[in-house]
Design a protein around this motif. Structure first.
Motif, short mmCIF file in Angstrom:
data_model
loop_
_atom_site.label_atom_id
_atom_site.label_comp_id
_atom_site.label_asym_id
_atom_site.label_seq_id
_atom_site.Cartn_x
_atom_site.Cartn_y
_atom_site.Cartn_z
N UNK A 118 0.83 -1.21 0.00
CA UNK A 118 0.00 0.00 0.00
C UNK A 118 0.86 1.26 0.00
N UNK A 119 1.84 1.40 0.92
CA UNK A 119 2.72 2.58 0.84
C UNK A 119 3.46 2.68 -0.49
N UNK A 120 3.87 1.54 -1.02
CA UNK A 120 4.57 1.56 -2.31
C UNK A 120 3.66 2.09 -3.41
N UNK A 121 2.40 1.67 -3.40
CA UNK A 121 1.45 2.12 -4.41
C UNK A 121 1.17 3.62 -4.27
N UNK A 122 1.09 4.09 -3.03
CA UNK A 122 0.91 5.53 -2.81
C UNK A 122 2.10 6.30 -3.38
N UNK A 123 3.30 5.80 -3.12
CA UNK A 123 4.51 6.46 -3.64
C UNK A 123 4.51 6.45 -5.16
N UNK A 124 4.06 5.35 -5.75
CA UNK A 124 3.98 5.29 -7.21
C UNK A 124 3.00 6.32 -7.74
N UNK A 125 1.82 6.40 -7.13
CA UNK A 125 0.82 7.37 -7.60
C UNK A 125 1.30 8.80 -7.48
N UNK A 174 12.53 -0.07 -3.71
CA UNK A 174 11.72 -1.07 -3.04
C UNK A 174 12.41 -2.43 -2.92
N UNK A 175 13.08 -2.87 -4.00
CA UNK A 175 13.62 -4.22 -4.03
C UNK A 175 15.12 -4.30 -4.35
N UNK A 219 10.66 10.34 -8.40
CA UNK A 219 10.56 9.14 -7.56
C UNK A 219 11.36 9.30 -6.26
N UNK A 220 12.56 9.84 -6.36
CA UNK A 220 13.40 10.00 -5.18
C UNK A 220 12.77 10.97 -4.18
N UNK A 221 12.22 12.08 -4.67
CA UNK A 221 11.63 13.07 -3.78
C UNK A 221 10.46 12.48 -3.02
N UNK A 222 9.56 11.81 -3.74
CA UNK A 222 8.38 11.23 -3.08
C UNK A 222 8.79 10.12 -2.13
N UNK A 223 9.71 9.27 -2.55
CA UNK A 223 10.11 8.13 -1.71
C UNK A 223 10.70 8.59 -0.38
N UNK A 224 11.44 9.67 -0.38
CA UNK A 224 12.11 10.13 0.84
C UNK A 224 11.19 10.98 1.72
N UNK A 225 10.24 11.67 1.12
CA UNK A 225 9.34 12.51 1.90
C UNK A 225 8.18 11.71 2.49
N UNK A 226 7.77 10.65 1.82
CA UNK A 226 6.56 9.93 2.20
C UNK A 226 6.53 9.47 3.66
#
Length: 261
Positions: A118-125, A174-175, A219-226
């Motif tokens: 779920x968090x991964x999908x939010x980050x993707x969106x 993620x992986x 992607x980097x910005x969202x992944x680190x801020x989320x």
């Protein structure tokens, strides 16, 4: 083949930035160490992880005018058409999504990732929305002619390449930190997507390199801020929200926010 190698080297400048990560802790969805302060994402990456992609975007934008950058991209284009005059494929329409499909495929076979699905999908969106918004805005203000159609002023930057590098970066985060083969596969597909956009005569080399930078940074910005943003939500709401990108006829992009029970 010099043109093809130029694309690979340029795009991989962003790829190498994503692969040079700080060693990750063992997989644990609830590990407290993963919940960083709101400012940690700014301090943790090296400056060049931001500087290189921003430089690619800036140089691409400057190449709109008649200067040495414009001459360079036209020379690369001429060499590309000389070596691959009849190249045409529609694979780039699908390869840009392959890294994200691969991520969900790894979930399906039971592989543990850095975060839950779920968090991964939010980050993707969120990453998709951010990348698409930046690309659309730059297309509107730059009005760069496509190499195959001078009447089309939507060449800069490459949306396909931005999407490909955005999904490849999420796959890596993620992986791929403990599985280098995953990162290599994702960024290889992203690089191939950018190369195909050039070989299809749809983009200049500067469009492709800028698209790679935008996708990576989004992607980097969202992944680190989320993680910090999710903690601001009441209770466990941050783990239950699901942001799903949507598409409508005519190229309209949106998103639907769902509550996952």
């Amino acid at each position: 083949m010099r043109t093809f190698l130029s694309v690979l080297i340029g795009c991989c400048a962003v790829s190498r930035a994503a692969l040079a990560q700080v060693p990750a802790a063992p997989d644990s969805v609830a590990a407290p160490a993963r919940l960083l302060p709101a400012t940690a994402w700014v301090k943790r990456p090296a400056v060049w992880r931001v500087a290189v992609p921003v430089t690619l975007v800036t140089l691409g934008y400057l190449s709109r005018n008649e200067n040495v950058l414009d001459e360079m991209k036209e020379e690369v284009h001429e060499e590309t058409r000389e070596h691959f005059p009849n190249f045409h494929t529609g694979l780039d329409d699908y390869s840009r999504h392959l890294p994200i499909w691969g991520a969900y495929g790894l979930y399906a076979v039971g592989m543990k990732g850095d975060r839950g699905v779920v968090p991964f999908t939010v980050c993707y969106g969120l990453s998709h929305a951010l990348s698409t918004g930046i690309v659309s805005h730059l297309k509107h203000i730059s009005r760069t002619q496509r190499p195959d159609n001078p009447a089309d002023f939507s060449s800069f930057p490459s949306a396909h390449t931005a999407e490909a590098f955005m999904t490849a970066t999420l796959l890596h985060e993620q992986f791929g930190k403990d599985r280098p083969w995953v990162s290599v596969a994702g960024y290889s597909v992203a690089t191939a997507t950018g190369a195909m956009r050039m070989l299809n005569n749809r983009h200049w080399v500067t469009d492709v390199l800028a698209g790679a930078g935008i996708g990576f940074l989004s992607a980097e910005a969202v992944w680190r801020v989320y993680p910090a943003a999710a903690r601001l939500l009441p209770g466990k709401l941050g783990q239950k929200l699901l942001l799903v990108p949507t598409y409508a006829p005519g190229g309209t992009v949106g998103a639907v926010l769902m509550l996952h029970n």
